[in-house]
Design an enzyme around this catalytic site. Structure first.
Site, PDB file in Angstrom:
ATOM      1  N   MET A   1       2.542  -5.585   3.263  1.00 19.73           N
ATOM      2  CA  MET A   1       1.653  -4.108   3.464  1.00 19.73           C
ATOM      3  C   MET A   1       3.306  -3.479   4.889  1.00 19.73           C
ATOM      4  SD  MET A   1      -1.321  -3.306   3.528  1.00 19.73           S
ATOM      5  CE  MET A   1      -1.523  -2.181   4.894  1.00 19.73           C
ATOM      6  N   GLY A   2       4.014  -4.595   5.626  1.00 20.72           N
ATOM      7  CA  GLY A   2       4.897  -4.183   6.128  1.00 20.72           C
ATOM      8  C   GLY A   2       5.861  -3.372   5.826  1.00 20.72           C
TER       9      GLY A   2
ATOM     10  N   ASN B   1      12.054  -9.398  10.573  1.00 16.35           N
ATOM     11  CA  ASN B   1      11.753 -10.676   9.621  1.00 16.35           C
ATOM     12  C   ASN B   1      11.674 -11.682  10.600  1.00 16.35           C
ATOM     13  OD1 ASN B   1       9.357 -10.509   7.626  1.00 16.35           O
ATOM     14  ND2 ASN B   1       9.821 -12.321   7.419  1.00 16.35           N
TER      15      ASN B   1
ATOM     16  N   SER C   1      -6.167   0.434   7.288  1.00 19.46           N
ATOM     17  CA  SER C   1      -6.565   0.405   6.104  1.00 19.46           C
ATOM     18  C   SER C   1      -5.947   1.401   4.930  1.00 19.46           C
ATOM     19  CB  SER C   1      -8.313   0.534   6.249  1.00 19.46           C
ATOM     20  OG  SER C   1      -8.815   0.657   4.896  1.00 19.46           O
ATOM     21  N   GLY C   2      -6.269   0.806   3.654  1.00 19.75           N
ATOM     22  CA  GLY C   2      -5.510   0.990   2.629  1.00 19.75           C
ATOM     23  C   GLY C   2      -4.744   0.302   1.312  1.00 19.75           C
TER      24      GLY C   2
ATOM     25  N   LYS D   1     -12.029  -0.975  12.427  1.00 16.93           N
ATOM     26  CA  LYS D   1     -10.932  -1.351  11.204  1.00 16.93           C
ATOM     27  C   LYS D   1     -12.700  -2.415  10.918  1.00 16.93           C
ATOM     28  CE  LYS D   1      -8.552  -2.321   7.996  1.00 16.93           C
ATOM     29  NZ  LYS D   1      -8.322  -3.797   7.966  1.00 16.93           N
TER      30      LYS D   1
ATOM     31  N   HIS E   1     -15.371  -0.914   9.332  1.00 15.84           N
ATOM     32  CA  HIS E   1     -14.540  -1.140   7.706  1.00 15.84           C
ATOM     33  C   HIS E   1     -14.944  -1.402   6.847  1.00 15.84           C
ATOM     34  CE1 HIS E   1     -11.749  -0.409   4.944  1.00 15.84           C
ATOM     35  NE2 HIS E   1     -12.009   1.052   5.103  1.00 15.84           N
ATOM     36  N   ASN E   2     -14.474  -2.702   7.189  1.00 18.95           N
ATOM     37  CA  ASN E   2     -14.108  -3.625   6.176  1.00 18.95           C
ATOM     38  C   ASN E   2     -15.434  -4.509   5.848  1.00 18.95           C
ATOM     39  OD1 ASN E   2     -11.568  -3.334   6.832  1.00 18.95           O
ATOM     40  ND2 ASN E   2     -11.188  -5.265   6.818  1.00 18.95           N
TER      41      ASN E   2
ATOM     42  N   GLU F   1     -16.776  -1.903   3.906  1.00 18.15           N
ATOM     43  CA  GLU F   1     -16.329  -2.784   2.580  1.00 18.15           C
ATOM     44  C   GLU F   1     -16.728  -3.572   1.789  1.00 18.15           C
ATOM     45  OE1 GLU F   1     -12.049  -4.294   1.126  1.00 18.15           O
ATOM     46  OE2 GLU F   1     -11.749  -2.210   2.851  1.00 18.15           O
TER      47      GLU F   1
ATOM     48  N   ARG G   1     -20.379 -13.916  -1.047  1.00 20.12           N
ATOM     49  CA  ARG G   1     -18.998 -14.164  -1.300  1.00 20.12           C
ATOM     50  C   ARG G   1     -18.273 -15.824  -0.460  1.00 20.12           C
ATOM     51  NH1 ARG G   1     -13.844  -9.607   0.575  1.00 20.12           N
ATOM     52  NH2 ARG G   1     -14.817  -8.003  -0.185  1.00 20.12           N
TER      53      ARG G   1
END
Length: 473
Positions: free
Chosen positions: A14-15, A33, A130-131, A184, A187-188, A191, A289
Site C-alpha cells: 500500500m505504501g 522504510n 480504501s481501494g 473506514k 466501510h470494512n 464490505e 469468517r
C-alpha cells in the site's frame, strides 16, 4: 536538491503504491522504510517517477527532506508500531507539522493519539484509505479525520491522488479526531457483509444448482450489467472465470475455504453493539469468517451429520436465478442501511456531525464497496435525514420487490441445508424493522419476573411491575 511536498513511511504494497501515486500526480515525495535496502530498491524501480522520489535512510533525513510545514504519511501496521513511529518522529517535528496515520487503525487509538499531543507537538490526522493495491496506485477513496486547518494544508495532495467520480475527488474531511478511521471501519464492516452475501449466493449456485465456477462467473458477469453493478460483483465474475495454471481447474476451486480477517470487521460489529445499533448482517459475516477457519472441525461435523446440503430443483430455474439476483440486492441494501445507521449513531455519540451524503459520494469510486446505488444513498440523505435508509422512498420500492425474492432464497436454502447466515440476518432485520408490534413485551415480562426490572405499559405513562407474586413468583 528541491525538497519534497510530503513524506511517507512504510513501503509495503500500500505504501509503495501510494508513493508512486503521489509522484505521478506531480508532487515530490520523500520515502523511508525501516529496511534501507527496500527504500533504495523502491527508488531504483520507480522508472520515470524516480526524479520525484527522495529515498531516505533515516527519519532525520526524511524530516529534513520535506518542505515545512511537513506532512508525513504513516502506512505501517496498525497498533503499537504506529505509537512507536510517532514517538520517534515527535522530537524531529515542529508544531505545524502533520503526522497522518493512513493505516487501518482503531478509531479509539486515533482519538487517544491526538489527545496525547501537547500544544507544541505536531498535529495528528487519522486517514482511512480504501481501494487495496490498485486503489493506492491509481486512486483510492480517502476518509479524513482531523482539524480543518490540517486538512486544508494536505488536501491538495489528497484530492489529487484520490479516485475521481465524474471529476469529483473521492476524498473529504468527515469530522474531527477519529471520524475518518471510524468511517473506514464501518466501510470494512459493510464490505464483510457484502462479500459474505455474495459467497452465500455462490454457494447456492454451486452446491444447490450444481453450476461450475465458470458458469457462475457468467451469471455474476451478467448481474454486473444490472442493479447489482459494483466492484465486488465485477471482481467476483473475474475470479470465478479465472483458471489455475498448474492444474487447469477453476482457480477458485483450488483455494482453501478458510477466510482471513484483520480486525476491522470485528471492530465494526463491536462498535455497533456498543452504540446499541443492530448490524446483524455485519455480525453474521464476521462470525462466518470465524467459522470458516474451523476447517478441521467442519470436516468432522460433516461426517457426524452427513445429510448436508441437498441439490435444488426449482420448477423455473431461470426465475430462481433472478430471485438470487434480487435477493442479493435486498441483502446488500440491508447491509448498507445497517452501516449508515451505525455511522449516524456514532455521529451523535461523539458529536462528529458526519456528512452521510458525502460519505456515500466518496465511496462511489476507488473503494472496495463502490456500487451503483451509492448515488441513490447520497440523494436520500440530501433530501433529508431518514432514520434508516429502509425508510427512504428510493429504497422502499427496491426492498418491497427484493425482500420477496430474498425470502424465497433464504427459505429455499434453509430447507435444503445450504448455509446463508448473512442473507438470513438481512431478512430477519428487515422483517423485525417493519413490525410495529414485536415480541419484546414478553422479554420485558421475563426480565421483570426474575429481576424486577420493570416495564412500560401501552395504556399509561410510568414504570410498572407485573402481578407475578400472584402466580408464585
Amino acid at each position: 536538491m528541491e525538497k519534497a511536498d510530503i513524506g511517507l513511511i512504510g513501503l509495503g504494497v500500500m505504501g509503495a503504491n501510494l508513493a508512486l501515486n503521489i509522484a505521478e500526480k506531480g508532487y515530490r515525495v520523500a520515502v523511508y522504510n525501516r529496511t534501507t535496502e527496500k527504500t533504495h530498491e523502491f527508488h531504483e524501480n520507480a522508472g520515470e517517477l524516480k526524479d520525484r522520489i527522495i529515498p531516505c535512510d533515516t527519519l532525520e533525513q526524511l524530516v529534513g527532506s520535506i518542505r515545512a510545514p511537513r506532512p508525513i504519511i504513516l502506512m505501517i501496521k496498525a497498533g503499537d508500531p504506529v505509537d512507536q513511529e510517532i514517538k520517534a518522529l515527535k522530537p524531529l517535528l515542529m508544531r505545524d507539522d502533520i503526522i497522518i496515520d493512513a493505516g487501518n487503525a482503531n478509531f479509539h487509538d486515533t482519538v487517544r493519539r491526538l489527545n496525547s499531543l501537547a500544544a507544541d507537538d505536531p498535529t495528528f490526522v487519522g486517514m482511512g484509505v480504501s481501494g487495496g493495491e490498485e486503489g493506492a496506485r491509481h486512486g483510492p477513496s480517502i476518509m479524513v479525520g482531523g482539524t480543518k486547518e490540517a486538512y486544508d494544508r494536505i488536501s491538495p495532495v489528497l484530492t489529487a491522488i484520490a479516485a475521481k467520480y465524474q471529476g469529483e475527488p473521492c476524498c473529504a474531511l468527515l469530522g474531527p479526531d477519529g471520524a475518518g478511521h471510524f468511517v473506514k471501519t464501518i466501510h470494512n464492516g459493510i464490505e464483510y457483509a457484502d462479500m459474505q452475501m455474495i459467497a452465500e449466493i455462490y454457494g447456492i449456485l454451486r452446491d444447490g444448482l450444481g453450476l461450475s465456477a465458470p458458469a457462475i462467473g457468467s451469471v455474476f458477469s451478467k448481474w454486473n450489467d444490472g442493479p447489482l453493478n459494483s466492484y465486488l460483483i465485477e471482481i467476483t465474475a473475474k475470479v470465478l472465470l479465472a483458471v489455475d495454471p498448474d492444474t487447469g481447474k477453476a482457480a477458485v476451486d483450488v483455494i482453501l475455504d478458510s477466510a482471513g480477517q484483520k480486525g476491522t470487521g470485528r471492530w465494526s460489529a463491536i462498535e455497533a453493539q456498543m452504540l446499541g445499533v443492530p448490524a446483524t448482517g455485519i455480525e453474521a459475516a464476521v462470525a462466518a469468517r470465524s467459522l470458516s477457519a474451523l476447517k478441521a472441525e467442519r470436516q468432522v461435523a460433516e461426517k457426524a451429520y452427513p445429510s448436508g446440503g441437498t441439490a435444488l430443483s426449482p420448477e423455473d430455474r431461470a426465475r430462481f436465478i433472478d430471485d438470487l439476483e434480487q435477493g442479493l440486492l435486498a441483502g446488500k441494501i440491508a447491509a448498507y442501511a445497517q452501516g449508515f445507521a451505525v455511522m449516524a449513531a456514532a455521529s451523535k455519540e461523539y458529536q462528529w456531525d458526519l456528512p452521510l451524503a458525502t460519505i456515500a459520494r466518496i465511496w462511489r469510486a476507488g473503494c472496495i464497496i463502490r456500487s451503483q446505488f451509492l448515488d441513490v444513498i447520497a440523494e436520500a440523505f440530501d433530501k433529508g435525514s431518514p432514520e434508516n435508509l429502509l425508510l427512504a422512498p428510493a429504497f422502499i420500492e427496491r426492498m418491497t420487490k427484493g425482500s420477496a425474492a430474498l425470502r424465497t432464497v433464504v427459505s429455499t436454502a434453509a430447507l435444503s441445508g445450504l448455509p446463508v447466515p448473512a442473507l438470513s440476518a438481512a431478512l430477519s432485520y428487515f422483517d423485525s424493522y417493519r413490525q410495529a408490534r414485536g415480541t419484546a413485551n414478553l422479554i420485558q415480562a421475563q426480565r421483570d419476573f426474575f429481576g424486577a426490572h420493570g416495564f412500560k405499559r401501552l395504556d399509561r405513562e410510568g414504570d410498572f411491575h407485573g402481578p407475578w407474586s400472584d402466580i408464585g413468583a
